[in-house]
Each structure stands twice: as structure tokens, then as C-alpha cells.
Design a protein around this motif. Structure first.
Motif, mmCIF file in Angstrom:
data_model
loop_
_atom_site.group_PDB
_atom_site.id
_atom_site.type_symbol
_atom_site.label_atom_id
_atom_site.label_comp_id
_atom_site.label_asym_id
_atom_site.label_seq_id
_atom_site.Cartn_x
_atom_site.Cartn_y
_atom_site.Cartn_z
ATOM 1 N N SER A 1 13.017 35.965 7.928
ATOM 2 C CA SER A 1 12.151 35.412 8.781
ATOM 3 C C SER A 1 12.977 34.194 9.653
ATOM 4 O O SER A 1 13.871 33.423 8.606
ATOM 5 C CB SER A 1 11.047 34.470 7.709
ATOM 6 O OG SER A 1 10.630 33.398 7.915
ATOM 7 N N VAL A 2 13.148 33.883 10.250
ATOM 8 C CA VAL A 2 13.894 32.264 11.031
ATOM 9 C C VAL A 2 12.916 30.796 10.622
ATOM 10 O O VAL A 2 13.973 29.443 10.236
ATOM 11 C CB VAL A 2 13.204 31.651 12.422
ATOM 12 C CG1 VAL A 2 14.072 33.010 12.846
ATOM 13 C CG2 VAL A 2 11.498 32.057 12.896
ATOM 14 N N VAL A 3 11.989 31.257 9.318
ATOM 15 C CA VAL A 3 11.438 29.801 8.908
ATOM 16 C C VAL A 3 11.888 29.958 7.416
ATOM 17 O O VAL A 3 12.290 28.658 6.686
ATOM 18 C CB VAL A 3 10.017 29.559 8.677
ATOM 19 C CG1 VAL A 3 9.213 28.553 8.020
ATOM 20 C CG2 VAL A 3 8.931 29.728 10.107
ATOM 21 N N SER A 4 11.333 30.503 6.584
ATOM 22 C CA SER A 4 11.504 30.433 5.574
ATOM 23 C C SER A 4 13.164 31.576 4.870
ATOM 24 O O SER A 4 12.735 31.417 3.547
ATOM 25 C CB SER A 4 10.208 31.435 4.542
ATOM 26 O OG SER A 4 10.116 32.141 4.731
ATOM 27 N N GLY A 5 13.488 32.657 5.210
ATOM 28 C CA GLY A 5 15.200 33.163 5.427
ATOM 29 C C GLY A 5 14.095 34.200 4.386
ATOM 30 O O GLY A 5 14.859 35.191 3.991
ATOM 31 N N ALA A 6 12.097 34.485 4.434
ATOM 32 C CA ALA A 6 11.828 35.834 3.909
ATOM 33 C C ALA A 6 11.921 36.911 4.334
ATOM 34 O O ALA A 6 11.825 37.432 5.190
ATOM 35 C CB ALA A 6 10.573 35.854 3.531
#
Ligand code: FES
Lengths: 467, 100
Positions: free
Chosen positions: B44-49
């Protein structure tokens, strides 16, 4: 750069966007009426999602997918036999004034000018926001069905979580394929049957659907799969990938282990193109979705733009094809062409095919957990915006989805709100005690899908059969 | 685990992050990876999940991967072809985005 290309855009009488039942039927009928037609579709092959991969069926897969799926083949054959110019792998990424469509196809871009545009972009699955739904291994139920139709692939350990006819259909198809789901977690709240009963007499006019639905549910219940009813407090657990799903059913908490959880809360119209074109939309309280405002002939509030099929409101594949033909006839009439078939018969068939809908809509309206998700639940998957953050933005004065979007970036990621839009709007409406129509929806802007710059630079003229 | 119930296409080989995957002609990259038991396609671009396929129909953009050097391709829309180089995508590459 070919910004001022010397090449003229191709012209066509009718551009149909989407090659599902509505699009195929509309294209064939318009062509029969003597109009030149281009059918533009993003997929590799005809059929849209409901008839996905319909031209490559094998007897084995046909047997699993069933008669209603196989019925789509006739439509695909009539399309192939027609004069329609069918362009697969084609993404419409913008439509500007003067009816100019910008297309992306196989790494190049082209333009098409259409006298009339029929939007037949169908439905998308309603989101089921819940804790853990962004974990890898969590998909929609529709995704499992596409895997089966398009590639003959099934997830052996899938747990289906949700509600609605498609979930039962996919469960039945997985059983027929010899790989039944590991469990079904049904989220239809208690008391729904009582709410649906007032519509039963009308629904009996469409008894074929009721009989099919009941026999499907019976087949699944008879297969010995664990089925949990009226599940609430559903959440998915896991670290990197999904590991289990936890929920409450009959007052007891259950946890089922699986790396593949599939969610479903029904389907809703895909609004991207009609929103891009600024067509008027209205909230449908029975279907719990926005739908474009149409006259009796599928015409939107924007000149020359029509909608047919599930994009106009959910009616299923058969209604979609009937509506496609009706919209094409309306256009043919406007253009002074002789009509290739009778309007009144199609209208009667459409009315009778839709008789079961109010019953299904009351029975399978989305469960409250998914309309008003808990504060910490991620609603916008792209930008990881929670329900609580959206409520706070409303409290700070954001009156609608577009202001929430500029506060929080929700709906600004690559999916452009396709997944979260309806939930974001309903959270805002609930918080402000406003109606869905007052609250509105995301403003959709081009490009509808991200286009690599290299593609814009590579302009190719289109070949469309003229009449 | 994913299982293929029927073989209809020709075998096609491509790589995902350097690992060879055998698919069938007619598969999309997303279907081929799912069939091979690969569920994580990007972070994910936000949390890296980690994220993977969600809708399989081009709606959710969860399946964004790099295909032959081009970022942000929807794995569920790209057909597999022999020798394709597919890489998982970390973070947010530059794209022509809708203006806010
Ligand atoms: S999986 Fe949703 S866009 Fe590919």
C-alpha cells in the motif's frame, strides 16, 4: 508529441461502451437498424463480467456455470454475425463535449466521435468495509466467479461472507466444480423475510427466478457446508495475509481459519462514466444506490447520452439485454430509421423480468455493519481513510464527499472512489442527518483510468465500419 | 489453495519478481498469480501493508504491478504472454492522475 495530430478522429453513429449483455444487445439492434456502431470494451473478450469468457466455454465449465450463463452465447454469436465494429482491450478514459471519446488501446491512443453514446458499463460490487478487509487474500465473491469463468481456477479454502443471490450462485457453482466453499457466513439480518413478504405476490410473476434461487440455496444447504446465519460483528484477522474470519452468529462468537475470504453485499450501478459526463443521478432507496436519471427510453439528462443495463439500476442480465435493445430502438427512431423489432413486446418482457426485484431488494439490502462501519474500519482502501476520520471531517464542516476528499484524500487514489464512494456518502449523510441526494457523490474527472504518457504520444487512427 | 479445475489453454511462462510462473494462455496476470498461490502483489502507498487482488474486474486498482517496466498496470486486465516480466510495486510511481 502528436497533440495536434493531422489525423481526423473517426466518426460513428453510435458508440457503445461495455460488451456485456446490455452493450452487445444495444450494438446488434442499432446495427440492424442501419446505424454504424462501435462497441468498446476493456476486456479481452465479449460478455462483460456476467458472460465473461462466454465464447470459450467447454462442456465441463458450462455445466458448472449453468444455463443462465450459457444463454449469453447466443447474444455473442449475434454480435459476431453483425456489422458492429467490436474493439476489445479498449479503455474509454475521457469523453469531452462534442461527443469525443478518448480511447486507450494496446499501448496507443485514439479518438472517436459518436452521434450517440450508450453507456453499458454494468455494475460493480457494493463494498463490504470491515476490519481486515484490506488484507491480501480477501477478495470479492465476484472475483472468485471471474477466476472460475475466465481461467477455471477455484480457491479450495474460500469462506464466503455476505449476502445476496450472487453469493449463493457462486457457492452452488463451487460445489458443482467439486470444490465447495469451506463455510458460508450469511450476513442477512434477522427479520428480512418479513420485510420482503409484501413483495411476494409481485415476485411470483417472476417465479422462474424464485424457483432458481430456492433450488440454489437448497443445493448449497444440502452440501454439508457449515452455514452461519445473521452474522454480525464480522472481522478478518491476519498479519501479512488473511488468516481467519471472526463473527457472532446466534449469540456465539465463531472463528474460521482460511487464507481466502470472499465478501459480497450485492451489486450497484457503475457510475464512473455517467458521473464524468455530469448526468443527473438520484438516490434509489430500494436498491440503496445512486442511479442516473433517465427518461422512459434510457436517455440521460445530457444530450446524446443513454444508459442501458445494470448501470441504469440493477436488473440482471436478461433485463440488461432487453433494455439495450430498447435504447437502440429509441436512437434508431430519433434518427428516422425503420425499427427492426417491436418496442411494446420488449417493454412487456422487461416489466415481467423485473417483477422479482423489489422482493430481492428488501431481502438483501446491505446489512447495517457495512453501511455504517465502525470508526476504526478503513473505508477508502487506496488512501487508508477510516470511517472515524470521515466523521471528523464532517464535524469540521465538510458537507459532502468532495470536501471530505480534499481533507483526507479519500477517493483520490487510483480507484477514484469506485470502491468507497457509496459508503463515504452514506457516512456523511448519516453524520449530517442529510439525505443521500443532498450529500451527493464524488465528482469524477478524467482520466477515468491512469494512462501512461508514452501512450498519449502514440496516436493511432481507428478503423470503424461505416454504413 | 487455488486449484485449476480444467486445462484449456497452452502453457505460458512469465516471471513475477524473478520467480518463474507457469500460466495458461487466456489467463490474466492476476489469475495466473492467484492460480500459482501468490496473493501479495504490491504494498500500500500509505502504510506499506501488503495488498493483493480484490475485484478481478478492473474496479479496485488493488492489483497494480509493473509489467515489462511499465508501472501501474492492472494485473487483472493484462493478459499473460510468454516471457512477460512482472514486478510487485512498492510505493507510488508517477502517473497521470486525475486533478483534485
Ligand atoms: S483486482 Fe481490482 S482492479 Fe484488478
Amino acid at each position: 508529441m502528436t497533440q495536434h495530430s493531422p489525423m481526423e478522429p473517426t466518426k460513428v453513429d453510435v458508440a457503445v461502451i461495455g460488451a456485456g449483455p446490455a452493450g452487445m444487445a444495444a450494438a446488434v439492434t442499432a446495427s440492424k437498424a442501419g446505424l454504424s456502431v462501435a462497441l468498446l470494451d476493456e476486456g479481452q473478450s465479449l460478455g462483460g463480467q456476467i458472460y465473461r469468457n462466454i465464447e470459450n466455454g467447454t462442456p465441463f465449465r458450462d455445466g458448472i456455470l449453468g444455463r443462465d450463463y450459457v444463454a449469453g452465447r447466443t447474444l455473442a454469436q449475434s454480435l459476431r454475425a453483425s456489422d458492429v465494429t467490436y474493439l476489445p482491450r479498449t479503455t474509454v478514459w475521457n469523453i469531452s463535449t462534442d461527443n469525443m471519446l478518448d480511447l486507450s488501446r494496446d499501448g496507443s491512443s485514439s479518438q472517436l466521435i459518436a452521434d450517440k453514446i450508450i453507456v453499458a458499463t454494468g455494475a460493480v460490487e457494493r463494498p463490504s468495509p470491515m476490519p481486515g478487509w484490506t488484507l491480501a487474500g480477501v477478495t470479492t465473491v465476484g472475483a472468485l466467479q471471474i477466476l472460475l469463468k475466465a481461467s477455471g481456477v477455484v480457491q479450495e479454502d474460500a469462506v464466503l461472507v455476505g449476502s445476496g443471490p450472487l453469493m449463493w450462485l457462486v457457492a452452488a457453482q463451487m460445489i458443482s466444480a467439486g470444490t465447495p466453499p469451506k463455510a458460508i457466513v450469511e450476513t442477512t439480518p434477522k427479520g428480512r423475510m418479513a420485510q420482503a413478504m409484501p413483495h411476494i405476490l409481485q415476485a411470483l410473476k417472476g417465479h422462474r427466478y424464485l424457483t432458481k434461487g430456492l433450488s440454489m440455496i437448497r443445493q448449497v444447504r444440502g452440501a454439508g457446508i457449515p452455514i452461519y446465519n445473521a452474522a454480525t460483528n464480522v472481522r478478518i484477522n491476519g498479519g501479512e495475509v488473511a488468516e481467519s474470519v471472526t463473527f457472532i452468529s446466534k449469540g456465539k462468537e465463531h472463528t474460521i481459519h482460511s487464507n481466502h475470504i470472499a465478501l459480497h453485499q450485492g451489486v450497484v450501478p457503475n457510475q464512473q462514466v455517467t458521473r464524468l459526463l455530469r448526468c443527473d443521478h438520484k438516490w434509489d432507496a430500494s436498491q440503496h444506490c445512486f442511479r442516473p436519471v433517465l427518461d422512459g427510453q434510457g436517455k440521460t439528462s445530457v444530450p446524446d447520452v443513454y444508459v442501458a443495463g445494470d448501470g441504469a439500476g440493477i436488473g440482471g442480465a436478461k433485463s440488461a439485454a432487453l433494455m439495450g435493445r430498447l435504447v437502440a430502438l429509441a436512437i434508431a427512431q430519433e434518427k428516422g430509421k425503420a425499427l427492426p423489432e417491436r418496442v411494446d413486446r420488449l417493454e412487456a418482457a422487461l416489466a415481467s423480468d423485473g417483477a422479482v426485484r423489489p422482493f430481492l431488494e428488501a431481502m438483501y439490502a446491505p446489512a447495517p455493519q457495512f453501511v455504517k462501519p465502525a470508526k476504526e474500519t478503513i473505508v477508502c482502501r487506496c488512501e487508508e481513510v477510516t470511517a472515524g476520520a470521515i466523521q471528523e471531517a464532517v464535524d469540521l464542516g465538510a458537507p459532502g464527499p468532495n470536501q471530505v476528499k480534499s481533507f483526507l484524500r479519500s477517493g483520490m487514489g487510483p480507484c477514484q472512489g469506485r470502491v468507497c464512494g457509496l459508503v463515504v456518502a452514506s457516512i456523511i449523510a448519516e453524520r449530517r442527518k442529510a439525505s443521500m441526494d443532498e450529500t451527493g457523490y464524488y465528482r469524477i474527472r478524467p482520466p477515468l483510468k491512469p494512462i501512461p504518457l508514452s501512450e498519449l504520444a502514440n496516436f493511432q487512427p481507428l478503423e470503424v465500419a461505416q454504413k | 489453495m487455488a486449484k485449476r479445475i480444467e486445462n484449456t489453454g497452452e502453457p505460458v511462462q512469465f516471471t513475477f519478481d524473478g520467480q518463474t510462473v507457469t500460466a495458461q494462455s487466456g489467463d490474466t496476470v492476476a489469475a495466473a498469480l492467484t492460480a500459482a498461490g501468490i496473493d501479495i502483489l504490491r504494498s500500500s502507498v500509505v502504510s506499506g501493508a501488503p495488498r493483493g487482488v480484490f475485484c478481478m474486474m478492473g474496479t479496485c486498482f488493488e492489483c497494480l504491478v509493473e509489467v515489462d517496466g511499465v508501472p501501474n498496470r492492472q494485473a487483472c486486465q493484462v493478459p499473460v504472454t510468454e516471457g512477460l516480466t512482472v514486478c510487485s510495486q512498492q510505493g507510488a510511481p508517477e502517473v497521470l492522475e486525475a486533478s483534485a
